[in-house]
Design an enzyme around this catalytic site. Structure first.
Site, PDB file in Angstrom:
ATOM      1  N   VAL A   1     -55.021  22.288-101.026  1.00  0.00           N
ATOM      2  CA  VAL A   1     -55.529  21.017-100.512  1.00  0.00           C
ATOM      3  C   VAL A   1     -54.741  19.856-101.114  1.00  0.00           C
ATOM      4  O   VAL A   1     -54.375  19.888-102.292  1.00  0.00           O
ATOM      5  CB  VAL A   1     -57.022  20.848-100.895  1.00  0.00           C
ATOM      6  CG1 VAL A   1     -57.567  19.515-100.437  1.00  0.00           C
ATOM      7  CG2 VAL A   1     -57.852  21.978-100.337  1.00  0.00           C
ATOM      8  N   CYS A   2     -54.517  18.814-100.302  1.00  0.00           N
ATOM      9  CA  CYS A   2     -53.976  17.546-100.798  1.00  0.00           C
ATOM     10  C   CYS A   2     -54.615  16.433 -99.982  1.00  0.00           C
ATOM     11  O   CYS A   2     -55.669  16.617 -99.388  1.00  0.00           O
ATOM     12  CB  CYS A   2     -52.448  17.514-100.722  1.00  0.00           C
ATOM     13  SG  CYS A   2     -51.785  17.426 -99.057  1.00  0.00           S
ATOM     14  N   ARG A   3     -53.993  15.280 -99.934  1.00  0.00           N
ATOM     15  CA  ARG A   3     -54.572  14.155 -99.204  1.00  0.00           C
ATOM     16  C   ARG A   3     -54.489  14.357 -97.694  1.00  0.00           C
ATOM     17  O   ARG A   3     -55.456  14.159 -96.981  1.00  0.00           O
ATOM     18  CB  ARG A   3     -53.877  12.845 -99.591  1.00  0.00           C
ATOM     19  CG  ARG A   3     -54.529  11.601 -98.990  1.00  0.00           C
ATOM     20  CD  ARG A   3     -53.813  10.336 -99.383  1.00  0.00           C
ATOM     21  NE  ARG A   3     -52.557  10.166 -98.688  1.00  0.00           N
ATOM     22  CZ  ARG A   3     -52.441   9.733 -97.432  1.00  0.00           C
ATOM     23  NH1 ARG A   3     -53.488   9.415 -96.742  1.00  0.00           N
ATOM     24  NH2 ARG A   3     -51.253   9.609 -96.881  1.00  0.00           N
TER      25      ARG A   3
ATOM     26  N   MET B   1     -57.727  15.998 -97.481  1.00  0.00           N
ATOM     27  CA  MET B   1     -58.974  15.310 -97.807  1.00  0.00           C
ATOM     28  C   MET B   1     -59.279  14.191 -96.815  1.00  0.00           C
ATOM     29  O   MET B   1     -60.432  13.779 -96.693  1.00  0.00           O
ATOM     30  CB  MET B   1     -58.933  14.772 -99.238  1.00  0.00           C
ATOM     31  CG  MET B   1     -58.952  15.860-100.306  1.00  0.00           C
ATOM     32  SD  MET B   1     -60.379  16.977-100.215  1.00  0.00           S
ATOM     33  CE  MET B   1     -61.690  15.891-100.795  1.00  0.00           C
TER      34      MET B   1
END
Length: 98
Positions: free
Chosen positions: A62-64, A90
């Site tokens: 997961v990242c932005r 996210m």
């Protein structure tokens, strides 16, 4: 590369108790909120921290936005790990955060 949407990840978490989620954002970004139970390993440290990642387990990255986590997914897959990128990151996450 294996991919899941944020909604698919939420459903996956509901149905699986032992989910490994690795958040590759920088520490400052994670302070704004992360998926409960996720572990923060910034992208720049992934290769140095592989010894901390269980090779026998599946990991959701997961990242932005899904870009850095895609890079992390490729790095791990190229080293024999089972990793899945969460597309949309996210930005698309509307589940619980801590």
């Amino acid at each position: 590369m294996k991919r899941m949407t944020a909604q698919e990840v939420q459903e996956y978490i509901k149905n699986n108790k032992d989910v490994s989620i690795i958040d590759v954002r920088e520490t400052e970004e994670v302070k704004a909120g992360k998926i409960p139970g996720s572990v923060n390993i910034p992208l720049g440290l992934i290769e140095f921290r592989m010894h901390d990642i269980d090779k026998s387990q599946e990991h959701i990255m997961v990242c932005r936005s899904g870009s850095r986590s895609g890079m992390a997914t490729n790095i791990l897959v190229n080293h024999g790990y089972n990793a899945i990128n969460m597309d949309g990151g996210m930005i698309d996450w509307d589940g619980p955060a801590e």
